[in-house]
Each structure stands twice: as structure tokens, then as C-alpha cells.
Design a protein around this motif. Structure first.
Motif, PDB file in Angstrom:
ATOM      1  N   ASP A  66      41.712  45.345  16.806  1.00 47.31           N
ATOM      2  CA  ASP A  66      40.623  45.988  17.536  1.00 47.31           C
ATOM      3  C   ASP A  66      40.660  47.484  17.219  1.00 47.31           C
ATOM      4  O   ASP A  66      41.723  48.109  17.280  1.00 47.31           O
ATOM      5  CB  ASP A  66      40.779  45.790  19.040  1.00 47.31           C
ATOM      6  N   GLN A  67      39.492  48.047  16.920  1.00 41.86           N
ATOM      7  CA  GLN A  67      39.414  49.475  16.610  1.00 41.86           C
ATOM      8  C   GLN A  67      38.300  50.131  17.424  1.00 41.86           C
ATOM      9  O   GLN A  67      37.243  49.529  17.648  1.00 41.86           O
ATOM     10  CB  GLN A  67      39.120  49.706  15.131  1.00 41.86           C
ATOM     11  N   TRP A  68      38.550  51.357  17.858  1.00 50.94           N
ATOM     12  CA  TRP A  68      37.548  52.181  18.521  1.00 50.94           C
ATOM     13  C   TRP A  68      37.492  53.519  17.789  1.00 50.94           C
ATOM     14  O   TRP A  68      38.527  54.047  17.357  1.00 50.94           O
ATOM     15  CB  TRP A  68      37.908  52.430  19.984  1.00 50.94           C
ATOM     16  N   SER A  69      36.314  54.047  17.631  1.00 53.88           N
ATOM     17  CA  SER A  69      36.204  55.337  16.940  1.00 53.88           C
ATOM     18  C   SER A  69      35.093  56.161  17.562  1.00 53.88           C
ATOM     19  O   SER A  69      34.115  55.630  18.096  1.00 53.88           O
ATOM     20  CB  SER A  69      35.935  55.145  15.442  1.00 53.88           C
TER      21      SER A  69
ATOM     22  N   GLY B 249      43.215  52.031  18.091  1.00 54.57           N
ATOM     23  CA  GLY B 249      43.145  50.591  17.982  1.00 54.57           C
ATOM     24  C   GLY B 249      44.397  49.912  18.469  1.00 54.57           C
ATOM     25  O   GLY B 249      45.343  50.532  18.967  1.00 54.57           O
ATOM     26  N   SER B 250      44.388  48.571  18.319  1.00 58.23           N
ATOM     27  CA  SER B 250      45.533  47.765  18.702  1.00 58.23           C
ATOM     28  C   SER B 250      45.566  46.511  17.858  1.00 58.23           C
ATOM     29  O   SER B 250      44.528  46.023  17.408  1.00 58.23           O
ATOM     30  CB  SER B 250      45.477  47.403  20.189  1.00 58.23           C
TER      31      SER B 250
ATOM     32  N   ASP C   4      49.813  48.931  20.496  1.00 61.44           N
ATOM     33  CA  ASP C   4      48.811  49.984  20.347  1.00 61.44           C
ATOM     34  C   ASP C   4      49.061  50.781  19.080  1.00 61.44           C
ATOM     35  O   ASP C   4      50.207  51.047  18.702  1.00 61.44           O
ATOM     36  CB  ASP C   4      48.844  50.918  21.555  1.00 61.44           C
ATOM     37  N   LEU C   5      47.965  51.178  18.456  1.00 60.69           N
ATOM     38  CA  LEU C   5      48.040  52.063  17.302  1.00 60.69           C
ATOM     39  C   LEU C   5      47.741  53.482  17.766  1.00 60.69           C
ATOM     40  O   LEU C   5      46.850  53.702  18.589  1.00 60.69           O
ATOM     41  CB  LEU C   5      47.025  51.640  16.234  1.00 60.69           C
TER      42      LEU C   5
ATOM     43  N   PHE D 149      43.251  56.706   9.750  1.00 57.27           N
ATOM     44  CA  PHE D 149      44.686  56.850   9.500  1.00 57.27           C
ATOM     45  C   PHE D 149      45.428  56.484  10.785  1.00 57.27           C
ATOM     46  O   PHE D 149      45.652  57.322  11.662  1.00 57.27           O
ATOM     47  CB  PHE D 149      45.004  58.288   9.093  1.00 57.27           C
ATOM     48  N   LEU D 150      45.793  55.199  10.916  1.00 57.30           N
ATOM     49  CA  LEU D 150      46.428  54.722  12.141  1.00 57.30           C
ATOM     50  C   LEU D 150      47.854  54.266  11.860  1.00 57.30           C
ATOM     51  O   LEU D 150      48.096  53.413  10.982  1.00 57.30           O
ATOM     52  CB  LEU D 150      45.626  53.554  12.740  1.00 57.30           C
ATOM     53  N   SER D 151      48.804  54.813  12.620  1.00 65.21           N
ATOM     54  CA  SER D 151      50.215  54.417  12.536  1.00 65.21           C
ATOM     55  C   SER D 151      50.747  54.437  11.111  1.00 65.21           C
ATOM     56  O   SER D 151      51.445  53.535  10.644  1.00 65.21           O
ATOM     57  CB  SER D 151      50.411  53.018  13.139  1.00 65.21           C
TER      58      SER D 151
END
Length: 302
Positions: free
Chosen positions: A84-87, A115-116, A125-126, A158-160
Motif C-alpha cells: 500500500d502506498q500513499w503520496s 506505505g506499508s 511500515d515503510l 524512495f522508501l526504506s
């Protein structure tokens, strides 16, 4: 997969009517919301998978340049995990030919992504990180302020410590606020001119010459063919003689023309007779000058 996604969104773009009629474009705020497909590429998580996205935005159209704030949710299933992503993005766009109903735009955006990743009953969680995107698309607008918009987007989040490459296509419905498009009024037709005829008289005479009879006959025929219900008959004189005498002479001339019009079939009730004496000469002269063109009766069909 990239080719399939691009073909689907291109078909949606072409489905909108390609109306090129130009209208007046005005600045104003706009809002919109929609959804579509999203493909994500996450290294070491199972490759590329197709999911969906939901997008909403609010912006201001400067007629050409546009700025907007966009919020989006993306969902993808990667093998046995769910992503799941939110932006939230701030977009700067430029719209080509904004005066047309159908117009294309390009843009870039900067913002953040979060996101997660979930598997079974557990979720991780990311960390929220920086994100950027590029987009191209088009919109079709209606006269009531509504519009349909399509976008192709590439977003890099750019997540985690990983780059999430999102390729998405959206279709949205929006509304642009502001005053109505000013209508361009067609030019007014030139005012209709009333047909007119001039009957000339000999000096100090009110009897009709052969030429005068022919002119009156022509005026009567024109009145009948054009369904003219009112006829103005105005008598004039030259400036030889006294004012009182010339006023009476102009009336005699006008009544002589009226009588002949009646004989030609024009109803007397529709004929208005006026005498102007020497007050309105066709050719300006000094007092006492005998000018043939001023000894006249004007017939105007209304």
C-alpha cells in the motif's frame, strides 16, 4: 506490461471527442478525482505487478501554466505480500492550446511517499521519503466547467532504502471554477434600409409629369411586392418664394403623389403626408434660388 498499460490509456485519450473549436480560456481554480491502473517495480520483491490507484487533486489554471496539489493511493500485490502506498505531490504542468476543448499537458511533481507491506496478519511500515514524478496527458472540457482528464505518470518513491518505480494511468473527472466562458456575440446585421423614391416637379407646380407618374408607379409596385404597409410622403420646395407659400405648395405636391399612389392600389390609410416647405433642401442654396432638385416629394416605404 508497459506497452499494454500505455495502449489502454492512449485508447481512453482518443475516446474523448477531439473538438478543436476555440473558446475563451480564463484563469481559475479546479478540482478533480479519479482512478486507474498502477504497475510497481520493487527490487527483490517479486518483480513487476499490476494494481490500481485512486487520485484526487486541486489546482489553479493560469491559462497555460497550471499548479496543483495531488494526493494518491496505490495498491499492488507482489507475490504473497500486499503493498500500500500513499503520496502527496506538488505538480507544475503546462497545457498546450488551452483555448481548445481538447488540449494536451506535460508536468513534473515533487513531494513525499509513504506505505506499508503486509503479509498474512502482520504489516511493516515503510518510512516516509521523498518522491518525484513526471506526467503527460490530455483533457476534454465541456461548456459548463466540467472536464475529463487522462494522465500517464511515472513516480519514483524512495522508501526504506528502495526505489519504488510506479507506472500509472488515470482517468479523472473534474470541475473548473470561475466565471462562465464569455460568449462571443455574432456581429449585428446592418440595419435594414427603407426603399425610397423621389418625384420632381416643375417650378411653382404641383401637377405630376410623365416622369413623376412613372416613379410613383414604380414605388407602388415595390410597396406591394415587399408587403410594405406604411408609406411616408414628404413634400419639399426650393427657396424661391415666402415660407408660408412654400409650405402650402409642398403639401399640395405631397397630396398629389398620395392620390396617385391610391390610384395605383396603395390604401390611403397607410399613407402619411407631410409638408416641409423649403426647410430641408436637397441642395443647400441661398434664399430665393430656384433649384430644380429641391422641388421634390420623397416617398419612403416602411
Amino acid at each position: 506490461m508497459r506497452m499494454k498499460l500505455g495502449a489502454a490509456v492512449a485508447a481512453a485519450l482518443l475516446a474523448a471527442p477531439l473538438a478543436a473549436n476555440a473558446q475563451v480560456a480564463t484563469p481559475g481554480f479546479y478540482i478533480g478525482a479519479g482512478g486507474g491502473l498502477n504497475r510497481v517495480d520493487v527490487p527483490n520483491t517479486g518483480g513487476e505487478k499490476l494494481g490500481f490507484n485512486i487520485t484526487g487533486y486541486v489546482g489553479y489554471d493560469f491559462v497555460g501554466p497550471m499548479v496543483e496539489i495531488e494526493g494518491a493511493y496505490r495498491y499492488n500485490k507482489l507475490r504473497n505480500v500486499h503493498l500500500d502506498q500513499w503520496s502527496g505531490m506538488a505538480n507544475l504542468l503546462y497545457q498546450f492550446a488551452p483555448e481548445n476543448n481538447f488540449a494536451f499537458h506535460v508536468g513534473i511533481g515533487l513531494g513525499f511517499a509513504d506505505g506499508s507491506i503486509s503479509k498474512g496478519g502482520s504489516a511493516a511500515d515503510l518510512d516516509m521519503k521523498f518522491a518525484m514524478q513526471g506526467l503527460v496527458g490530455g483533457r476534454y472540457r465541456f461548456d459548463n466547467g466540467m472536464f475529463i482528464r487522462t494522465d500517464l505518470k511515472f513516480q519514483n518513491a524512495f522508501l526504506s532504502g528502495k526505489d519504488l518505480h510506479n507506472f500509472g494511468g488515470t482517468i479523472s473527472i473534474g470541475y473548473k471554477f470561475g466565471p462562465p466562458q464569455p460568449a462571443v456575440a455574432p456581429p449585428s446585421p446592418p440595419p435594414a434600409t427603407s426603399p425610397s423614391f423621389i418625384v420632381f416637379f416643375d417650378f411653382d407646380r404641383a401637377n405630376l409629369t410623365a416622369q413623376a407618374m412613372a416613379t410613383i408607379k414604380q414605388a407602388a409596385a415595390s410597396a406591394k411586392s415587399g408587403n410594405r404597409t406604411r408609406v411616408g410622403v414628404t413634400g419639399h420646395t426650393d427657396r424661391s418664394g415666402s415660407d408660408g407659400y412654400n409650405m402650402a405648395l409642398s403639401l399640395r405636391r405631397a397630396n398629389a403623389v398620395k392620390d396617385q399612389l391610391v390610384r395605383e392600389g396603395i390604401p390611403a390609410a397607410g399613407i402619411a403626408v407631410v409638408g416641409r416647405g423649403e426647410s430641408q433642401p436637397l441642395v443647400p442654396t441661398a434664399d430665393g434660388v430656384r433649384e430644380p432638385q429641391n422641388r421634390r416629394v420623397e416617398i419612403v416605404l416602411q
